[in-house]
Enzyme design. Structure first.
Site, PDB file in Angstrom:
ATOM      1  N   ARG A  55       0.826  -1.197   0.000  1.00 24.64           N
ATOM      2  CA  ARG A  55       0.000   0.000   0.000  1.00 24.64           C
ATOM      3  C   ARG A  55       0.874   1.267   0.000  1.00 24.64           C
ATOM      4  O   ARG A  55       2.046   1.223   0.353  1.00 24.64           O
ATOM      5  CB  ARG A  55      -0.906   0.014   1.223  1.00 24.64           C
ATOM      6  CG  ARG A  55      -2.021  -1.021   1.192  1.00 24.64           C
ATOM      7  CD  ARG A  55      -2.874  -0.949   2.455  1.00 24.64           C
ATOM      8  NE  ARG A  55      -2.079  -1.140   3.668  1.00 24.64           N
ATOM      9  CZ  ARG A  55      -1.684  -0.167   4.469  1.00 24.64           C
ATOM     10  NH1 ARG A  55      -2.018   1.090   4.204  1.00 24.64           N
ATOM     11  NH2 ARG A  55      -0.967  -0.433   5.542  1.00 24.64           N
ATOM     12  N   LYS A 197      -8.196  -2.690   1.286  1.00 19.44           N
ATOM     13  CA  LYS A 197      -8.062  -1.877   2.491  1.00 19.44           C
ATOM     14  C   LYS A 197      -8.796  -0.546   2.363  1.00 19.44           C
ATOM     15  O   LYS A 197      -9.156   0.066   3.371  1.00 19.44           O
ATOM     16  CB  LYS A 197      -6.586  -1.643   2.814  1.00 19.44           C
ATOM     17  CG  LYS A 197      -5.869  -2.902   3.299  1.00 19.44           C
ATOM     18  CD  LYS A 197      -6.565  -3.538   4.494  1.00 19.44           C
ATOM     19  CE  LYS A 197      -5.776  -4.724   5.055  1.00 19.44           C
ATOM     20  NZ  LYS A 197      -6.547  -5.462   6.100  1.00 19.44           N
ATOM     21  N   HIS A 216      -9.932  -5.384  12.732  1.00 20.10           N
ATOM     22  CA  HIS A 216      -8.850  -5.966  11.933  1.00 20.10           C
ATOM     23  C   HIS A 216      -8.402  -7.231  12.662  1.00 20.10           C
ATOM     24  O   HIS A 216      -7.460  -7.210  13.466  1.00 20.10           O
ATOM     25  CB  HIS A 216      -7.705  -4.958  11.806  1.00 20.10           C
ATOM     26  CG  HIS A 216      -6.653  -5.371  10.837  1.00 20.10           C
ATOM     27  ND1 HIS A 216      -5.322  -5.033  10.981  1.00 20.10           N
ATOM     28  CD2 HIS A 216      -6.714  -6.116   9.703  1.00 20.10           C
ATOM     29  CE1 HIS A 216      -4.624  -5.532   9.978  1.00 20.10           C
ATOM     30  NE2 HIS A 216      -5.452  -6.198   9.196  1.00 20.10           N
ATOM     31  N   SER A 234       1.257  -7.800  11.785  1.00 24.14           N
ATOM     32  CA  SER A 234       1.983  -8.721  10.921  1.00 24.14           C
ATOM     33  C   SER A 234       3.070  -9.459  11.690  1.00 24.14           C
ATOM     34  O   SER A 234       3.822  -8.863  12.465  1.00 24.14           O
ATOM     35  CB  SER A 234       2.618  -7.939   9.766  1.00 24.14           C
ATOM     36  OG  SER A 234       3.324  -8.786   8.913  1.00 24.14           O
ATOM     37  N   LYS A 238      -1.580 -14.315  13.485  1.00 20.50           N
ATOM     38  CA  LYS A 238      -3.042 -14.162  13.366  1.00 20.50           C
ATOM     39  C   LYS A 238      -3.649 -15.165  12.396  1.00 20.50           C
ATOM     40  O   LYS A 238      -4.653 -15.812  12.699  1.00 20.50           O
ATOM     41  CB  LYS A 238      -3.334 -12.720  12.928  1.00 20.50           C
ATOM     42  CG  LYS A 238      -4.783 -12.376  12.702  1.00 20.50           C
ATOM     43  CD  LYS A 238      -4.984 -10.862  12.683  1.00 20.50           C
ATOM     44  CE  LYS A 238      -4.215 -10.201  11.565  1.00 20.50           C
ATOM     45  NZ  LYS A 238      -4.925 -10.190  10.279  1.00 20.50           N
ATOM     46  N   THR A 239      -3.046 -15.296  11.210  1.00 20.18           N
ATOM     47  CA  THR A 239      -3.594 -16.206  10.204  1.00 20.18           C
ATOM     48  C   THR A 239      -3.334 -17.658  10.578  1.00 20.18           C
ATOM     49  O   THR A 239      -4.210 -18.518  10.506  1.00 20.18           O
ATOM     50  CB  THR A 239      -2.973 -15.903   8.817  1.00 20.18           C
ATOM     51  OG1 THR A 239      -3.303 -14.563   8.452  1.00 20.18           O
ATOM     52  CG2 THR A 239      -3.507 -16.851   7.765  1.00 20.18           C
ATOM     53  N   ASP A 253      -9.129 -11.873   8.260  1.00 16.18           N
ATOM     54  CA  ASP A 253      -8.541 -10.530   8.324  1.00 16.18           C
ATOM     55  C   ASP A 253      -9.468  -9.404   8.769  1.00 16.18           C
ATOM     56  O   ASP A 253      -9.065  -8.564   9.550  1.00 16.18           O
ATOM     57  CB  ASP A 253      -7.962 -10.174   6.954  1.00 16.18           C
ATOM     58  CG  ASP A 253      -7.028  -8.977   6.990  1.00 16.18           C
ATOM     59  OD1 ASP A 253      -6.252  -8.867   7.948  1.00 16.18           O
ATOM     60  OD2 ASP A 253      -7.082  -8.155   6.065  1.00 16.18           O
ATOM     61  N   ARG A 317       1.986 -12.238  -2.243  1.00 13.62           N
ATOM     62  CA  ARG A 317       0.631 -12.479  -1.739  1.00 13.62           C
ATOM     63  C   ARG A 317      -0.141 -13.436  -2.626  1.00 13.62           C
ATOM     64  O   ARG A 317       0.169 -13.607  -3.802  1.00 13.62           O
ATOM     65  CB  ARG A 317      -0.143 -11.152  -1.698  1.00 13.62           C
ATOM     66  CG  ARG A 317       0.356 -10.156  -0.674  1.00 13.62           C
ATOM     67  CD  ARG A 317      -0.272 -10.390   0.665  1.00 13.62           C
ATOM     68  NE  ARG A 317       0.134  -9.402   1.654  1.00 13.62           N
ATOM     69  CZ  ARG A 317      -0.432  -9.291   2.848  1.00 13.62           C
ATOM     70  NH1 ARG A 317      -1.424 -10.084   3.190  1.00 13.62           N
ATOM     71  NH2 ARG A 317       0.007  -8.396   3.697  1.00 13.62           N
TER      72      ARG A 317
END
Length: 527
Positions: A55, A197, A216, A234, A238-239, A253, A317
């Site tokens: 981003r 986003k 988030h 990050s 989390k994932t 997410d 990604r």
């Protein structure tokens, strides 16, 4: 359906062909035949996003106009732009589509019927239409007959603002939101994540004004329909930790929490690929197949991807529809959460592996959004660096962070939710001295939270931070549960603990205002 007359009414004239809500097969043909995109050995299309592989946060703006300008928290994250400059860029973006084939995707953001928004995305790039089809919720044919967009995003990525200096912008790239007109425009960057986003930022504006909490976080649900939320920046897990074979994945997410419960904003996943392998993350690895979209990966002449190759970027990604994960929750929804977990990779080795938080502590650590970067992750970092991102997603918050923290506190209290802080970082010393918390130990902490057995433990309290931690837990060395006991050099522990506490206190000063509704800092470290 959308016609050329509809587009002309929107100010877009003389387009060639309109590809409306193209299915995956049609998009695939256009990607391969027209855009010459490559196909990986496992069937996923591979695209490059050009010079932008992430981003562009310094190029994000909101139009400064009433009534939204009284709600927006202006600053480095939410920068103002005049209505006049927006109008210039808007015309430039629409003109880019003239004489072109364009792709229009009508989609939903939000699985909750009472909270979802209808989103229209217009682009001239086939793979960008593919990306949003993956990432958002795909309407049925019947729903498309009466579809009316609440918000339109124009992705004119081939356009740049040559007059950016005159316009007072940061560069020739622009990502601009006009809240009153329900429009966003993108120019100068091809990165797919800007669309994802961008809509998330808008949900973070709309929902709190309706008393709903945008988050988030990832979410999953167990056999007893017990929902859990995982917040984390990050690198915190989390994932990985939300992908649990014993529980159904709601989403990885972005979620909302309204009066009906928790719901996914999205209909797909957007996972990091660097270092990906089938052994460590089999669910994500297996999701990379036809209809998935790989970004900025490196592959050989046979389409075999080298997931360890970061030549183009470390931020490689893959996006894919959520049904590529076999163990997912089809409704994309869950009940009000039973447990909330804040994940923090503490490279200072000070936080316990797991702590149970009070409501006040939950609000404090939510506002802090702490993790730590370690040496080697970025040039110039030679020792751990504390990173704070409010609500674990400060870059996407149009409103002041305390708005979200207050909503979280109210919902925790109303639904009697247990909140935990889990350290997936270091133990027995800071980075370079101690060891990374084993995934096995972290999983044991998560399992004890999920089955409720952690509540049967006796708890002790750390000095300074005042964190309540279990003294015993199956699968976790009791010595590790108390961070002080895990350090051989006790003096070094005390010094490091105070150093980290001062970082928390310093970061939190921005919330200590005389007109604040209450003092969040009382739940933080006491120096």
């Amino acid at each position: 359906m959308i016609t050329k007359a509809d587009l002309e009414a929107m100010g877009i004239s003389d387009v060639k062909n309109i590809y409306y809500n193209s299915d995956y097969d049609e998009l695939y043909r256009h990607e391969v035949e027209q855009d010459k995109e490559l196909v990986s050995a496992n069937g996923a299309v591979m695209v490059d996003t050009g010079i932008f592989t992430g981003r562009s946060p310094k190029d994000k703006y909101f139009v400064d106009q009433p009534p939204s300008n009284k709600y927006i928290s202006w600053g480095d994250i939410n920068q103002p732009i005049s209505k006049e400059v927006f109008d210039e860029l808007y015309e430039k973006a629409k003109k880019e589509f003239e004489g072109k084939d364009i792709y229009v995707q009508d989609l939903y953001c939000g699985a909750s019927e009472s909270s979802k928004k209808s989103i229209r995305v217009i682009t001239e790039i086939a793979w960008q239409a593919h990306f949003v089809k993956n990432m958002f919720i795909r309407p049925t044919e019947e729903e498309l007959k009466t579809f009316k967009p609440d918000f339109v995003l124009y992705n004119a990525c081939k356009v740049v603002d040559e007059d950016w200096q005159k316009h007072g912008l940061n560069s020739e790239v622009f990502v601009v939101f006009n809240i009153e007109e329900n429009i966003a425009i993108i120019g100068g960057t091809w990165y797919g994540g800007e669309m994802k986003k961008g809509i998330f930022s808008m949900m973070n504006y709309w929902l709190p004004l309706e008393g709903k909490l945008p988050m988030h976080c990832s979410a999953n649900v167990g056999k007893e329909n017990d929902t859990a939320l995982f917040f984390g920046l990050s690198g915190t897990g989390k994932t990985t930790l939300s992908a649990d074979p014993k529980r159904r994945l709601i989403g990885d997410d972005e979620h909302g929490w309204d009066d009906e419960g928790v719901f996914n904003f999205e209909g797909g996943c957007y996972a990091k690929c660097i270092g990906l392998n089938a052994e460590n993350e089999p669910e994500i690895y297996g999701a990379i197949k036809k209809d998935a979209l790989l970004e900025n990966v490196v592959a050989d002449e046979n389409g075999v991807v080298d997931f360890n190759d970061d030549t183009k970027t470390e931020n490689t990604r893959v996006s894919y529809p959520i049904y590529h994960i076999a163990n997912h929750e089809e409704s994309l929804k869950g009940d009000h959460p039973k447990n909330i977990i804040f994940l923090s990779a503490d490279a200072f080795g000070v936080l316990p592996p797991v702590s149970k938080l009070t409501k006040e502590q939950a609000m404090y650590y939510f506002l802090s959004g702490y993790t730590a970067k370690v040496a080697g992750t970025e040039r110039g970092i030679t020792e751990p660096v504390a990173t704070f991102s409010a609500c674990f997603g400060e870059a996407f918050l149009p409103l002041h962070p305390t708005v979200y923290a207050k909503l979280l506190g109210e919902k925790i209290e109303e639904h009697n939710v247990n909140v935990y802080l889990v350290n997936t970082g270091w133990t027995g010393g800071a980075y370079g001295v101690g060891e990374r918390m084993s995934l096995k130990a972290t999983r044991a902490c998560i399992d004890a939270i999920m089955d409720g057995s952690i509540l049967q433990s006796e708890f002790d309290t750390t000095d300074l931070f005042g964190l309540h931690f279990p003294t015993t837990l199956p699968g976790v060395d009791a010595k590790v549960l108390n961070p002080k006991n895990a350090w051989e050099d006790k003096e070094a522990y005390l010094q490091t603990r105070e150093k980290l506490a001062r970082m928390f206190v310093e970061n939190f000063k921005k919330y200590l205002k005389e007109d604040a509704e209450f003092d969040y800092s009382v739940a933080g470290p006491k120096l």
